[in-house]
Design a protein around this motif. Sequence first.
Motif, PDB file in Angstrom:
ATOM      1  N   ASP A  77     -22.752 -15.918 -41.961  1.00 16.69           N
ATOM      2  CA  ASP A  77     -23.882 -15.611 -42.843  1.00 16.69           C
ATOM      3  C   ASP A  77     -23.645 -14.352 -43.669  1.00 16.69           C
ATOM      4  O   ASP A  77     -24.046 -14.270 -44.832  1.00 16.69           O
ATOM      5  N   VAL A  78     -22.952 -13.366 -43.087  1.00 20.52           N
ATOM      6  CA  VAL A  78     -22.721 -12.100 -43.803  1.00 20.52           C
ATOM      7  C   VAL A  78     -21.874 -12.336 -45.051  1.00 20.52           C
ATOM      8  O   VAL A  78     -22.202 -11.855 -46.143  1.00 20.52           O
ATOM      9  N   GLY A  79     -20.776 -13.074 -44.900  1.00 23.23           N
ATOM     10  CA  GLY A  79     -19.933 -13.360 -46.055  1.00 23.23           C
ATOM     11  C   GLY A  79     -20.674 -14.120 -47.140  1.00 23.23           C
ATOM     12  O   GLY A  79     -20.503 -13.847 -48.338  1.00 23.23           O
ATOM     13  N   PRO A  82     -16.116 -17.386 -48.057  1.00 21.18           N
ATOM     14  CA  PRO A  82     -17.185 -17.401 -49.071  1.00 21.18           C
ATOM     15  C   PRO A  82     -16.962 -16.401 -50.196  1.00 21.18           C
ATOM     16  O   PRO A  82     -17.214 -16.708 -51.366  1.00 21.18           O
ATOM     17  N   MET A  83     -16.476 -15.219 -49.873  1.00 23.04           N
ATOM     18  CA  MET A  83     -16.270 -14.217 -50.920  1.00 23.04           C
ATOM     19  C   MET A  83     -15.072 -14.564 -51.797  1.00 23.04           C
ATOM     20  O   MET A  83     -15.098 -14.374 -53.019  1.00 23.04           O
ATOM     21  N   LEU A  84     -14.008 -15.106 -51.193  1.00 19.47           N
ATOM     22  CA  LEU A  84     -12.871 -15.535 -51.998  1.00 19.47           C
ATOM     23  C   LEU A  84     -13.258 -16.681 -52.928  1.00 19.47           C
ATOM     24  O   LEU A  84     -12.786 -16.753 -54.070  1.00 19.47           O
ATOM     25  N   ALA A 134     -31.862  -4.847 -47.416  1.00 16.78           N
ATOM     26  CA  ALA A 134     -32.148  -5.834 -46.376  1.00 16.78           C
ATOM     27  C   ALA A 134     -31.141  -6.973 -46.358  1.00 16.78           C
ATOM     28  O   ALA A 134     -30.994  -7.657 -45.339  1.00 16.78           O
ATOM     29  N   THR A 135     -30.426  -7.182 -47.469  1.00 15.45           N
ATOM     30  CA  THR A 135     -29.526  -8.328 -47.570  1.00 15.45           C
ATOM     31  C   THR A 135     -28.082  -7.967 -47.297  1.00 15.45           C
ATOM     32  O   THR A 135     -27.380  -8.669 -46.560  1.00 15.45           O
ATOM     33  N   VAL A 136     -27.581  -6.878 -47.890  1.00 15.08           N
ATOM     34  CA  VAL A 136     -26.158  -6.550 -47.759  1.00 15.08           C
ATOM     35  C   VAL A 136     -25.897  -5.110 -47.330  1.00 15.08           C
ATOM     36  O   VAL A 136     -24.745  -4.747 -47.103  1.00 15.08           O
TER      37      VAL A 136
END
Length: 280
Positions: free
Chosen positions: A14-16, A81-83, A230-232
């Motif tokens: 979820d973080v990515g 996800p980030m890539l 709150a999100t990142v």
Amino acid sequence: MPEPITQTEYWNGDVGARWAGMQAELDQVFAPLTASLLEGAGLRPGERVLDIGCGCGEIALLAAARSGAGGGVTAVDVSRPMLARARTRPATGAPIRWIEADAQTHPLAQEHDRGHDVALSRFGVMFFEDSCAAFANIRRALRPGGRLAVLCWRALAENPWVSLPRAAVLSVVPEPAASPPGSPGPFRFAEGEALVDLLGQAGFTGAAVAPIECPLEIGADPEAATRFSATVGPIAGLLREIDDPALRERALAALRDAMPAEGPVRLGAACWLATAVNPG
């Protein structure tokens, strides 16, 4: 007790996905620090660049533009996800190779037969399981005389952009147990001299840290700043771990109340620009 998740699992969950979804906001917030990193690295046309923990690609893209058609960029991250987000972004200048891998263990030295001229990282080196092994692996990917330039956060107390939201949330929820010293995390290298010593152990020479301080605009208004934190922000994990919806809403309300009443929200940030050279 369940086994703690690895950094690869963490950044592919979820973080990515959250960071990928907030790419534009993250790059805007960190823009002044990004500029400090690129200035400190002294990139020149034609150089071969290695971006460690490239995330959604901002540093790799800017390095490609500076390096130009005669250069090249290798961008490495564990987060799929980030890539995926990085690969969708338009690029100019040097070609970029996006690699899904752990820079601690991936054979980076094989990614360019002549070695890279410079290795960069914007807040990507604090999350290695074995920092000394990771820096040694990065050093081996540099040509003799190749340069390292990385940004990492100084102490929590020196970073109001984190400490203010964190204090607000902890006014509602219990403080979590402290991580063991030296474990992966955003403030892993809060002590600059410890980082200098570690780079020396990894085989670098001329290691040094320079303090960088500036305000970060974490939101154009209090609502945007609350959403960003709150999100990142580093306190996002505290909020995700709250199982009680009512308690979570109280924590979010406390976070919102901690922000200025109106206007852009600017809070102080402090990091180290660490530089070193591969002696060959």
